[in-house]
Design a protein around this motif. Structure first.
Motif, PDB file in Angstrom:
ATOM      1  N   ALA A 258     -75.318 -10.611 -98.377  1.00  0.00           N
ATOM      2  CA  ALA A 258     -74.552 -11.627 -97.648  1.00  0.00           C
ATOM      3  C   ALA A 258     -74.317 -12.872 -98.502  1.00  0.00           C
ATOM      4  O   ALA A 258     -73.426 -13.678 -98.202  1.00  0.00           O
ATOM      5  N   ARG A 259     -75.106 -13.060 -99.559  1.00  0.00           N
ATOM      6  CA  ARG A 259     -74.980 -14.242-100.405  1.00  0.00           C
ATOM      7  C   ARG A 259     -74.107 -13.997-101.635  1.00  0.00           C
ATOM      8  O   ARG A 259     -74.034 -14.857-102.530  1.00  0.00           O
ATOM      9  N   LEU A 260     -73.476 -12.825-101.736  1.00  0.00           N
ATOM     10  CA  LEU A 260     -72.537 -12.592-102.823  1.00  0.00           C
ATOM     11  C   LEU A 260     -71.343 -13.538-102.675  1.00  0.00           C
ATOM     12  O   LEU A 260     -70.818 -13.732-101.566  1.00  0.00           O
ATOM     13  N   SER A 261     -70.915 -14.128-103.782  1.00  0.00           N
ATOM     14  CA  SER A 261     -69.858 -15.132-103.744  1.00  0.00           C
ATOM     15  C   SER A 261     -68.739 -14.748-104.705  1.00  0.00           C
ATOM     16  O   SER A 261     -68.974 -14.552-105.906  1.00  0.00           O
ATOM     17  N   SER A 262     -67.525 -14.607-104.163  1.00  0.00           N
ATOM     18  CA  SER A 262     -66.364 -14.299-104.997  1.00  0.00           C
ATOM     19  C   SER A 262     -65.111 -14.767-104.279  1.00  0.00           C
ATOM     20  O   SER A 262     -65.134 -15.028-103.073  1.00  0.00           O
ATOM     21  N   ALA A 263     -64.025 -14.865-105.032  1.00  0.00           N
ATOM     22  CA  ALA A 263     -62.781 -15.378-104.458  1.00  0.00           C
ATOM     23  C   ALA A 263     -62.177 -14.436-103.432  1.00  0.00           C
ATOM     24  O   ALA A 263     -61.573 -14.882-102.448  1.00  0.00           O
ATOM     25  N   HIS A 264     -62.323 -13.131-103.633  1.00  0.00           N
ATOM     26  CA  HIS A 264     -61.627 -12.170-102.775  1.00  0.00           C
ATOM     27  C   HIS A 264     -62.557 -11.246-102.005  1.00  0.00           C
ATOM     28  O   HIS A 264     -62.086 -10.282-101.388  1.00  0.00           O
ATOM     29  N   GLY A 265     -63.858 -11.480-102.029  1.00  0.00           N
ATOM     30  CA  GLY A 265     -64.766 -10.731-101.175  1.00  0.00           C
ATOM     31  C   GLY A 265     -65.516  -9.608-101.884  1.00  0.00           C
ATOM     32  O   GLY A 265     -65.372  -9.361-103.078  1.00  0.00           O
ATOM     33  N   THR A 266     -66.330  -8.906-101.084  1.00  0.00           N
ATOM     34  CA  THR A 266     -67.172  -7.811-101.567  1.00  0.00           C
ATOM     35  C   THR A 266     -66.749  -6.521-100.879  1.00  0.00           C
ATOM     36  O   THR A 266     -66.570  -6.489 -99.654  1.00  0.00           O
TER      37      THR A 266
END
Length: 425
Positions: A258-266
């Motif tokens: 849940a803490r993954l961070s990116s511009a377009h999601g996981t």
């Protein structure tokens, strides 16, 4: 044959193989290196116990809560790894050992140097094929050529046993250290046709094969998340084999996702191990953590006038669970003015991807072979073991993964997180 019948047959076969392997280890590491009856009995008892430990550990890992049976699975698969290397090394050493033993036998039978058997009381009771033992236990007179032959064979047997044991322990220890340690972070540049200039340099950080279970848990996931976030990804791709257990048992161990961070999601696609338990429950759990599952679907990733299609298909194992990969559904009616990137767990799926004119497929599954001889076996079923290749005009990148199947050792195939950096042609 029913599923239950197949499982019983596989279990019975594993017990037979385990028993044969442990008998061989007993002969080479105990019986052939000592005349002690007490040590022989201890070795036989250990062989029986370890023969039972292996299938018990396998069954426990398959059917029980991985967090509750780690006490059994860890020693079982730790021993599986060590025993595998012991067997391989001893097998390799059999040839030079037999050649040296034959040379010793020829020397003992040389009439210019040997003492005839009838001149040495008890020597006839020690055939050349028997286990070597100290000269005082054979009836050979100390100092005779026959007793020296016995001593040399004993030294040879012990030397081989010590060499095999030392090498196997060092290799297995290194393998566990590498397999349970942090993965490497790699950057691979991939050129795509029709990539809009605004997307040049786009970063897809991919991880595969987490294999949450007895060896990999919440700490493993949290470390992976920190390492992925440090790559500043445009989007994150998790390419199958998330878990070796159920969402009910291991869902909390995946929570750091849940803490993954990116511009377009996981984004996530299923792997073959994910179908061993309720896949719908896992997909629901991942949705709670903000992870989108591409289940024969695709998502348009748009940025400043440019776009790519990110598609995902289910694993081929899904065919047995009414969840077969459907390339037409995932890829039909797309805008062919921009490239398509496909997430598919197994590299072998690239052949179907190529027929649908996919530009790039991202896969895992192989673990890079894991450890010898796995690197020799992977090409029997998969087109690529690890790295970047081109298959029928479709580029394929295969990650070695961040976790591992049991046993979780890595020798010559380090785990990795890979940053796919897209470049225009």
């Amino acid at each position: 044959m029913s599923t239950l019948g197949q499982e019983v047959a596989v279990t019975a076969a594993s017990i037979v193989v385990s028993a044969a392997g442990h008998r061989y280890l007993y002969l080479r590491l105990v019986k052939n290196v000592t005349a002690s009856v007490r040590l022989h009995r201890a070795g036989q008892a250990a062989a029986v116990a370890l023969t039972a430990l292996v299938p018990a550990g396998v069954l426990a890992a398959e059917y029980a809560n991985p967090t509750r049976i780690a006490w059994l699975a860890r020693p079982a698969f730790g021993w599986v790894a060590l025993a595998a290397y012991l067997l391989m090394i001893l097998a390799v050493l059999e040839i030079p050992k037999r050649l040296m033993a034959r040379a010793l036998g020829r020397r003992a039978n040389d009439p210019d140097t040997a003492v005839k058997a009838e001149q040495v009381p008890g020597a006839a009771q020690f055939p050349s094929s028997a286990a070597p033992m100290p000269a005082e236990n054979t009836g050979c007179r100390p100092g005779t050529d026959t007793s020296r032959m016995v001593d040399r064979r004993l030294v040879l047997a012990r030397s081989v046993a010590l060499l095999a044991t030392g090498t196997a322990m060092a290799t297995t220890g290194y393998g566990f250290h590498r397999g349970l340690g942090p993965p490497d972070v790699k950057t691979v540049r991939v050129a795509l046709r029709r990539l809009h200039p605004s997307l040049d340099g786009m970063r897809i950080t991919m991880a595969s094969d987490l294999h949450l279970g007895p060896f990999f848990g919440r700490t493993h996931t949290a470390r992976m998340v920190r390492m992925i976030n440090d790559t500043s990804p445009s989007l994150v791709a998790i390419v199958g084999d998330l878990s070796d257990g159920s969402a009910e048992d291991l869902g909390t161990h995946a929570e750091p996702l849940a803490r993954l961070s990116s511009a377009h999601g996981t984004f996530f696609v299923t792997g073959n191990h994910d179908y061993r338990h309720d896949i719908d429950a896992w997909i629901g759990t991942l949705a709670d953590y903000g992870v989108t599952t591409l289940r024969n679907t695709r998502s348009l990733i748009a940025h400043r006038g440019g776009a790519i299609d990110l598609a995902g298909v289910t694993d081929v194992e899904g065919e047995r669970n009414h969840d077969a990969p459907d390339y037409d559904k995932a890829l039909a009616d797309r805008d062919r003015s921009h490239p398509v990137v496909l997430l598919a767990h197994q590299p072998v799926q690239v052949h179907e991807a190529a027929r649908h004119e996919v530009d790039l497929q991202l896969s895992g599954h192989t673990h890079g072979g894991g450890f010898f001889p796995g690197n020799l076996l992977v090409p029997l079923t998969q087109p690529v073991t690890a790295g970047l290749a081109t298959i029928d005009n479709t580029q394929l990148y295969v990650s070695r993964g961040v976790g591992a199947s049991l046993p979780p050792i890595r020798v010559g195939a380090p785990p990795d997180i890979t940053v796919i950096e897209l470049r225009g042609v």
